[in-house]
Design an enzyme around this catalytic site. Structure first.
Site, PDB file in Angstrom:
ATOM      1  N   GLY A 111      -2.599  -1.344  -7.419  1.00  0.00           N
ATOM      2  CA  GLY A 111      -1.467  -2.274  -7.437  1.00  0.00           C
ATOM      3  C   GLY A 111      -1.649  -3.372  -8.472  1.00  0.00           C
ATOM      4  O   GLY A 111      -2.748  -3.900  -8.646  1.00  0.00           O
ATOM      5  N   GLN A 128     -18.044  -5.803  -1.822  1.00  0.00           N
ATOM      6  CA  GLN A 128     -17.157  -6.654  -2.617  1.00  0.00           C
ATOM      7  C   GLN A 128     -16.829  -7.975  -1.939  1.00  0.00           C
ATOM      8  O   GLN A 128     -16.018  -8.749  -2.441  1.00  0.00           O
ATOM      9  CB  GLN A 128     -15.880  -5.902  -3.013  1.00  0.00           C
ATOM     10  N   ARG A 135      -4.100 -10.071   3.941  1.00  0.00           N
ATOM     11  CA  ARG A 135      -4.579 -11.413   4.323  1.00  0.00           C
ATOM     12  C   ARG A 135      -3.433 -12.326   4.770  1.00  0.00           C
ATOM     13  O   ARG A 135      -3.698 -13.380   5.351  1.00  0.00           O
ATOM     14  CB  ARG A 135      -5.363 -12.044   3.176  1.00  0.00           C
ATOM     15  N   HIS A 172       0.838  -1.205   0.000  1.00  0.00           N
ATOM     16  CA  HIS A 172       0.000   0.000   0.000  1.00  0.00           C
ATOM     17  C   HIS A 172       0.877   1.261   0.000  1.00  0.00           C
ATOM     18  O   HIS A 172       0.619   2.229  -0.708  1.00  0.00           O
ATOM     19  CB  HIS A 172      -0.877   0.052   1.256  1.00  0.00           C
TER      20      HIS A 172
HETATM   21  P1  AMP Z   1      -6.478  -3.539  -0.618  1.00  0.00           P
HETATM   22  O1  AMP Z   1      -6.329  -2.792   0.657  1.00  0.00           O
HETATM   23  O2  AMP Z   1      -6.116  -4.990  -0.526  1.00  0.00           O
HETATM   24  O3  AMP Z   1      -7.815  -3.294  -1.294  1.00  0.00           O
HETATM   25  O4  AMP Z   1      -5.400  -2.929  -1.605  1.00  0.00           O
HETATM   26  C1  AMP Z   1      -5.389  -1.559  -1.906  1.00  0.00           C
HETATM   27  C2  AMP Z   1      -4.469  -1.326  -3.081  1.00  0.00           C
HETATM   28  O5  AMP Z   1      -3.153  -1.742  -2.756  1.00  0.00           O
HETATM   29  C3  AMP Z   1      -4.886  -2.136  -4.330  1.00  0.00           C
HETATM   30  O6  AMP Z   1      -4.741  -1.317  -5.484  1.00  0.00           O
HETATM   31  C4  AMP Z   1      -3.925  -3.275  -4.317  1.00  0.00           C
HETATM   32  O7  AMP Z   1      -3.678  -3.825  -5.598  1.00  0.00           O
HETATM   33  C5  AMP Z   1      -2.674  -2.604  -3.766  1.00  0.00           C
HETATM   34  N1  AMP Z   1      -1.774  -3.609  -3.202  1.00  0.00           N
HETATM   35  C6  AMP Z   1      -2.062  -4.552  -2.275  1.00  0.00           C
HETATM   36  N2  AMP Z   1      -0.998  -5.340  -2.043  1.00  0.00           N
HETATM   37  C7  AMP Z   1      -0.003  -4.896  -2.852  1.00  0.00           C
HETATM   38  C8  AMP Z   1       1.343  -5.310  -3.095  1.00  0.00           C
HETATM   39  N3  AMP Z   1       1.888  -6.348  -2.458  1.00  0.00           N
HETATM   40  N4  AMP Z   1       2.064  -4.617  -3.986  1.00  0.00           N
HETATM   41  C9  AMP Z   1       1.515  -3.569  -4.669  1.00  0.00           C
HETATM   42  N5  AMP Z   1       0.259  -3.120  -4.485  1.00  0.00           N
HETATM   43  C10 AMP Z   1      -0.502  -3.792  -3.592  1.00  0.00           C
END
Ligand code: AMP
Length: 290
Positions: A147, A61, A187, A37
C-alpha cells in the site's frame, strides 16, 4: 481457502500452484484487516490466479517501546474476510517458525531506510525487509502487493526487489481512506472517539498542502509551513515529522516542480499515525496506480 502455518507446507503449496501454471500474487499483512488491506487483496485477485495473503505480526519490525504486545490480532474475523475475498491461501506462521533459534541472517537496504520512519524507528525497516524477503522466498510470487499508505516501505521494498533480483513485480496500491479522509490503519482502533476526530487533522494538513501546490506553490518550506499551521490548530495532536521528499530516494527536496512525496507522522495521544500524499510534477500525467 487453505490456512497454513508451516513454512514447508506453504512452500509446497506455492510450488504446486506454479507448476500448474498459476500466476501467484502475494499480499503481506500484519492482520487486523480493513478495507485498505482488502483493496490490495482485490487487486491481487484481479491480476493473479493464486492469491496468497500472509498474516504475521513481525516482532523484528517493532522497537522495544512499541505496540507489539497490544497489536490487534482478530484472527478468526480476518480469516472470514479473506475467505469472502476468495483468497486461495492464508499463510499465518508463528514467530518461532519465522525466526528459529540461531537465525542470524538479515536484509538491510541502505539509503532510503536512514530517513523519516527509519530515523524515528531504528531497526524497523531491517525487520520489514528481512521478513518480506523471507515471504518472497517462501511464496515465490509473480506479483507482490503493497500500500502507498506506507510509502517509504513501498519504495524500500521496490528497491530491495530490484537490488536483489527478486523475479517479481512490486505493485503499489492507492491509500484507502475513511469518509472524513483519515487513512485506514489497524492502529486507528487504538483511538478514542474524541481522538478519532482529532486524527483527521493529518489529512487536512496534507490536503491544504496539495491545494497550495495545485495553485502553483513550488517551494517546500512554504508548503511545510502551511501544513504545520493546520496541525497546530489541533493541540491534542503532536507532529513527529512533516517533510517534502523525493519519491524514490526519500531525501528532502526544496522544490516540488518535478513531483514529491509528502509524508507525515504524528501522535494522537500515545497512538502514532502516518499518512502521505504524492504531488505530481508540472505537466506530468497522473501516474497510473493499480
Ligand atoms: P500492515 O498490516 O499494516 O502491515 O499493512 C499491510 C499492507 O497493507 C501494507 O502494504 C500497507 O501499506 C497496506 N495498507 C495498510 N493500510 C492501507 C490503506 N489505508 N490503504 C492502502 N493500503 C494500506
Amino acid at each position: 481457502m487453505r490456512t497454513l502455518t508451516g513454512i514447508p507446507e506453504t512452500q509446497h503449496a506455492c510450488i504446486e500452484a506454479r507448476r500448474n501454471g498459476r500466476r501467484i500474487g502475494l499480499v503481506p499483512t500484519m492482520g487486523a484487516l480493513h478495507d485498505g488491506h482488502l483493496s490490495l487483496v482485490r487487486s491481487a485477485r484481479s491480476q493473479c490466479d493464486f492469491v496468497v495473503v500472509s498474516i504475521f505480526v513481525n516482532p523484528l519490525q517493532f522497537g522495544p517501546n512499541e505496540d507489539l504486545a497490544r497489536y490487534p490480532r482478530p484472527f478468526d474475523r480476518d480469516r472470514q474476510l479473506l475467505e469472502s475475498e476468495k483468497v486461495d491461501l492464508l499463510f499465518a506462521p508463528d514467530a518461532p517458525s519465522v525466526y528459529p533459534e540461531g537465525a542470524t541472517t538479515f536484509v538491510d537496504v541502505e539509503g532510503p531506510t536512514a530517513v523519516l520512519e527509519g530515523a524515528k524507528r531504528p531497526g524497523h525497516f531491517r525487520g520489514v525487509t528481512t521478513v518480506v524477503s523471507k515471504l518472497f522466498h517462501i511464496v515465490q510470487p509473480d506479483f507482490a502487493f503493497f500500500g502507498q499508505k506506507d510509502a517509504q516501505q513501498a519504495a524500500i521494498i521496490t528497491k530491495m526487489a530490484r537490488d536483489l533480483d527478486f523475479p517479481l513485480q512490486v505493485v503499489v496500491c492507492p491509500i484507502v481512506r475513511e469518509k472524513d479522509g483519515l487513512a485506514m490503519s489497524s492502529r486507528n482502533a487504538y483511538l478514542s472517539p474524541e481522538q478519532r476526530k482529532q486524527a483527521t487533522v493529518l489529512y487536512r494538513a496534507l490536503s491544504r498542502m496539495q491545494t497550495l501546490a495545485d495553485s502553483g506553490e513550488r517551494n517546500s518550506s512554504a508548503l511545510i509551513d502551511a501544513g504545520c499551521q493546520v496541525i497546530a490548530e489541533e493541540p491534542a495532536v503532536s507532529l513527529d515529522y512533516l517533510a517534502v521528499v523525493d519519491t524514490e530516494t526519500l531525501q528532502p527536496i526544496d522544490d516540488v516542480s518535478h513531483g514529491a512525496l509528502i509524508p507525515i507522522a504524528a501522535y494522537v495521544g500515545s497512538t502514532r499515525l502516518i499518512d502521505n500524499i504524492q504531488l505530481h510534477g508540472v505537466g506530468e500525467a497522473h501516474r497510473l496506480v493499480r
